[in-house]
Write an enzyme that holds these catalytic residues in place. Structure first.
Site, PDB file in Angstrom:
ATOM      1  N   TRP A 199       0.857  -1.201   0.000  1.00 40.46           N
ATOM      2  CA  TRP A 199       0.000   0.000   0.000  1.00 40.46           C
ATOM      3  C   TRP A 199       0.889   1.246   0.000  1.00 40.46           C
ATOM      4  O   TRP A 199       1.925   1.271   0.658  1.00 40.46           O
ATOM      5  CB  TRP A 199      -0.892   0.013   1.248  1.00 40.46           C
ATOM      6  CG  TRP A 199      -2.287  -0.483   1.003  1.00 40.46           C
ATOM      7  CD1 TRP A 199      -2.656  -1.781   0.842  1.00 40.46           C
ATOM      8  CD2 TRP A 199      -3.485   0.305   0.897  1.00 40.46           C
ATOM      9  NE1 TRP A 199      -4.013  -1.860   0.647  1.00 40.46           N
ATOM     10  CE2 TRP A 199      -4.556  -0.601   0.676  1.00 40.46           C
ATOM     11  CE3 TRP A 199      -3.760   1.667   0.970  1.00 40.46           C
ATOM     12  CZ2 TRP A 199      -5.867  -0.180   0.536  1.00 40.46           C
ATOM     13  CZ3 TRP A 199      -5.069   2.092   0.834  1.00 40.46           C
ATOM     14  CH2 TRP A 199      -6.105   1.174   0.607  1.00 40.46           C
ATOM     15  N   SER A 228      -0.288  -2.929   5.359  1.00 36.89           N
ATOM     16  CA  SER A 228       0.428  -2.844   6.642  1.00 36.89           C
ATOM     17  C   SER A 228      -0.075  -3.856   7.664  1.00 36.89           C
ATOM     18  O   SER A 228       0.693  -4.332   8.501  1.00 36.89           O
ATOM     19  CB  SER A 228       0.321  -1.430   7.204  1.00 36.89           C
ATOM     20  OG  SER A 228       1.095  -0.556   6.408  1.00 36.89           O
ATOM     21  N   PHE A 229      -1.362  -4.165   7.594  1.00 39.46           N
ATOM     22  CA  PHE A 229      -1.885  -5.122   8.580  1.00 39.46           C
ATOM     23  C   PHE A 229      -1.166  -6.464   8.464  1.00 39.46           C
ATOM     24  O   PHE A 229      -0.964  -7.163   9.475  1.00 39.46           O
ATOM     25  CB  PHE A 229      -3.399  -5.307   8.408  1.00 39.46           C
ATOM     26  CG  PHE A 229      -4.031  -5.960   9.595  1.00 39.46           C
ATOM     27  CD1 PHE A 229      -4.177  -5.285  10.790  1.00 39.46           C
ATOM     28  CD2 PHE A 229      -4.470  -7.280   9.525  1.00 39.46           C
ATOM     29  CE1 PHE A 229      -4.731  -5.899  11.909  1.00 39.46           C
ATOM     30  CE2 PHE A 229      -5.031  -7.899  10.625  1.00 39.46           C
ATOM     31  CZ  PHE A 229      -5.159  -7.215  11.822  1.00 39.46           C
ATOM     32  N   GLU A 230      -0.744  -6.832   7.250  1.00 42.09           N
ATOM     33  CA  GLU A 230      -0.070  -8.121   7.026  1.00 42.09           C
ATOM     34  C   GLU A 230       1.406  -8.093   7.444  1.00 42.09           C
ATOM     35  O   GLU A 230       2.089  -9.126   7.409  1.00 42.09           O
ATOM     36  CB  GLU A 230      -0.187  -8.530   5.549  1.00 42.09           C
ATOM     37  CG  GLU A 230      -1.568  -9.006   5.131  1.00 42.09           C
ATOM     38  CD  GLU A 230      -2.602  -7.896   5.035  1.00 42.09           C
ATOM     39  OE1 GLU A 230      -2.276  -6.817   4.506  1.00 42.09           O
ATOM     40  OE2 GLU A 230      -3.730  -8.100   5.524  1.00 42.09           O
ATOM     41  N   VAL A 258       0.657   4.087   6.559  1.00 40.44           N
ATOM     42  CA  VAL A 258      -0.796   4.190   6.688  1.00 40.44           C
ATOM     43  C   VAL A 258      -1.154   5.675   6.678  1.00 40.44           C
ATOM     44  O   VAL A 258      -0.585   6.464   7.444  1.00 40.44           O
ATOM     45  CB  VAL A 258      -1.319   3.521   7.978  1.00 40.44           C
ATOM     46  CG1 VAL A 258      -2.832   3.390   7.928  1.00 40.44           C
ATOM     47  CG2 VAL A 258      -0.695   2.157   8.174  1.00 40.44           C
ATOM     48  N   THR A 294     -12.487   7.318   7.289  1.00 33.64           N
ATOM     49  CA  THR A 294     -13.101   6.388   8.242  1.00 33.64           C
ATOM     50  C   THR A 294     -12.104   6.048   9.347  1.00 33.64           C
ATOM     51  O   THR A 294     -10.903   6.346   9.218  1.00 33.64           O
ATOM     52  CB  THR A 294     -13.498   5.082   7.524  1.00 33.64           C
ATOM     53  OG1 THR A 294     -12.290   4.377   7.191  1.00 33.64           O
ATOM     54  CG2 THR A 294     -14.306   5.342   6.278  1.00 33.64           C
ATOM     55  N   HIS A 306     -10.727   3.422   9.927  1.00 35.28           N
ATOM     56  CA  HIS A 306      -9.858   2.315   9.521  1.00 35.28           C
ATOM     57  C   HIS A 306      -8.402   2.573   9.929  1.00 35.28           C
ATOM     58  O   HIS A 306      -7.703   1.676  10.415  1.00 35.28           O
ATOM     59  CB  HIS A 306      -9.942   2.172   7.987  1.00 35.28           C
ATOM     60  CG  HIS A 306      -9.594   0.822   7.503  1.00 35.28           C
ATOM     61  ND1 HIS A 306     -10.529  -0.145   7.229  1.00 35.28           N
ATOM     62  CD2 HIS A 306      -8.404   0.249   7.243  1.00 35.28           C
ATOM     63  CE1 HIS A 306      -9.925  -1.243   6.834  1.00 35.28           C
ATOM     64  NE2 HIS A 306      -8.641  -1.028   6.829  1.00 35.28           N
ATOM     65  N   TYR A 310      10.243  -1.223  14.079  1.00 37.40           N
ATOM     66  CA  TYR A 310       8.922  -0.712  13.705  1.00 37.40           C
ATOM     67  C   TYR A 310       9.060   0.473  12.736  1.00 37.40           C
ATOM     68  O   TYR A 310       9.303   1.599  13.149  1.00 37.40           O
ATOM     69  CB  TYR A 310       8.231  -0.288  15.000  1.00 37.40           C
ATOM     70  CG  TYR A 310       6.865   0.325  14.887  1.00 37.40           C
ATOM     71  CD1 TYR A 310       5.724  -0.470  14.821  1.00 37.40           C
ATOM     72  CD2 TYR A 310       6.708   1.708  14.903  1.00 37.40           C
ATOM     73  CE1 TYR A 310       4.465   0.100  14.767  1.00 37.40           C
ATOM     74  CE2 TYR A 310       5.449   2.287  14.846  1.00 37.40           C
ATOM     75  CZ  TYR A 310       4.340   1.479  14.784  1.00 37.40           C
ATOM     76  OH  TYR A 310       3.091   2.052  14.732  1.00 37.40           O
ATOM     77  N   ARG A 343       8.734  12.229   5.270  1.00 37.14           N
ATOM     78  CA  ARG A 343       9.428  11.276   6.149  1.00 37.14           C
ATOM     79  C   ARG A 343       9.983  10.059   5.421  1.00 37.14           C
ATOM     80  O   ARG A 343      10.403   9.091   6.051  1.00 37.14           O
ATOM     81  CB  ARG A 343       8.458  10.829   7.255  1.00 37.14           C
ATOM     82  CG  ARG A 343       8.159  11.954   8.239  1.00 37.14           C
ATOM     83  CD  ARG A 343       6.893  11.727   9.026  1.00 37.14           C
ATOM     84  NE  ARG A 343       6.693  12.779  10.038  1.00 37.14           N
ATOM     85  CZ  ARG A 343       6.211  14.010   9.745  1.00 37.14           C
ATOM     86  NH1 ARG A 343       5.877  14.331   8.500  1.00 37.14           N
ATOM     87  NH2 ARG A 343       6.073  14.907  10.711  1.00 37.14           N
TER      88      ARG A 343
HETATM   89  C1  DLZ Z   1      -7.528  -1.229   3.731  1.00 33.68           C
HETATM   90  C2  DLZ Z   1      -6.348  -0.337   3.890  1.00 33.68           C
HETATM   91  C3  DLZ Z   1      -6.517   1.064   3.965  1.00 33.68           C
HETATM   92  C4  DLZ Z   1      -7.859   1.723   3.910  1.00 33.68           C
HETATM   93  N1  DLZ Z   1      -5.471   1.892   4.064  1.00 33.68           N
HETATM   94  C5  DLZ Z   1      -4.219   1.359   4.118  1.00 33.68           C
HETATM   95  C6  DLZ Z   1      -3.087   2.211   4.240  1.00 33.68           C
HETATM   96  O1  DLZ Z   1      -3.156   3.452   4.243  1.00 33.68           O
HETATM   97  N2  DLZ Z   1      -1.869   1.623   4.308  1.00 33.68           N
HETATM   98  C7  DLZ Z   1      -1.702   0.258   4.297  1.00 33.68           C
HETATM   99  O2  DLZ Z   1      -0.558  -0.217   4.389  1.00 33.68           O
HETATM  100  N3  DLZ Z   1      -2.763  -0.574   4.177  1.00 33.68           N
HETATM  101  C8  DLZ Z   1      -3.998  -0.058   4.076  1.00 33.68           C
HETATM  102  N4  DLZ Z   1      -5.083  -0.886   3.962  1.00 33.68           N
HETATM  103  C9  DLZ Z   1      -4.849  -2.344   3.799  1.00 33.68           C
HETATM  104  C10 DLZ Z   1      -4.710  -3.111   5.123  1.00 33.68           C
HETATM  105  O3  DLZ Z   1      -3.448  -2.877   5.723  1.00 33.68           O
HETATM  106  C11 DLZ Z   1      -4.838  -4.629   4.871  1.00 33.68           C
HETATM  107  O4  DLZ Z   1      -3.956  -4.991   3.824  1.00 33.68           O
HETATM  108  C12 DLZ Z   1      -6.241  -5.040   4.492  1.00 33.68           C
HETATM  109  O5  DLZ Z   1      -7.172  -4.593   5.449  1.00 33.68           O
HETATM  110  C13 DLZ Z   1      -6.354  -6.588   4.359  1.00 33.68           C
HETATM  111  O6  DLZ Z   1      -6.038  -7.228   5.593  1.00 33.68           O
END
Ligand code: DLZ
Length: 158
Positions: free
Chosen positions: A31, A65-67, A90, A95, A97, A122, A136
């Site tokens: 992302w 990033s969640f992964e 991120v 929202t 999120h 991190y 940054r």
């Molecule tokens: C869904 C999502 C959103 C809205 N924004 C970002 C972001 O700004 N940066 C990022 O790294 N990932 C984003 N994601 C994706 C989530 O991290 C994740 O990949 C999905 O929710 C699937 O688990």
């Protein structure tokens, strides 16, 4: 935190341990690729400036990033690394999120650090807009990727 008084790329070169015998794992999120690509470039070139060999820097990508938590966890299980670095960006949207992802990744990486024998650095940029992220990852506040590389070398030595 990066501010006008603290540049993410500033450090005293001579105080950093030699990294020529160290092995690093980097997990980078797809992302915001213009940001995470710049973080990765900074991170790798700083590791190499301090002696790390390109073949001892292993890079894996994850969708978002969640992964990063899963990716870093797998690297800790595989072993063989002196330090692992996560890199992501991120950017706040309309929202909540943003808050959930930032908190989730922060908590996940903190947990990994408490449980694993391998330090996990991190490198998550959590910014209110794209300009703050650009500032940054090689902009006016330096590059968080450089900072993570230095922290990884220090923690590997620890
Ligand atoms: C869904 C999502 C959103 C809205 N924004 C970002 C972001 O700004 N940066 C990022 O790294 N990932 C984003 N994601 C994706 C989530 O991290 C994740 O990949 C999905 O929710 C699937 O688990």
């Amino acid at each position: 935190m990066a501010t006008a008084l603290h540049n993410l790329s500033d450090y005293e070169f001579d105080k950093i341990p030699d990294a020529s015998n160290m092995c690093f794992g980097i997990v980078v999120a797809e992302w915001n690729p213009e940001i995470t690509g710049a973080l990765l470039n900074g991170c790798m070139s700083t590791l190499e400036k301090h002696g790390a060999l390109p073949e001892n820097i292993h890079v894996k990508t994850v969708p978002g990033s969640f992964e990063l938590i899963y990716g870093a966890h797998q690297m800790t299980l595989n072993g063989g690394y002196d330090a692992i670095i996560i890199l992501g960006s991120v950017i706040k949207g309309e929202t909540p999120h943003f808050d959930y992802i930032c908190q989730g990744v922060t908590y996940g990486i903190a947990r990994l650090n408490a449980k694993s024998e391998i330090p996990v650095i991190y490198g998550l940029l959590t910014t209110l807009d794209m300009q703050q992220a650009l500032d940054r990852c090689g902009g006016k506040y330096g590059n968080k990727g450089d900072e993570c590389a230095i922290d990884a070398i220090k923690m590997a030595k620890f």
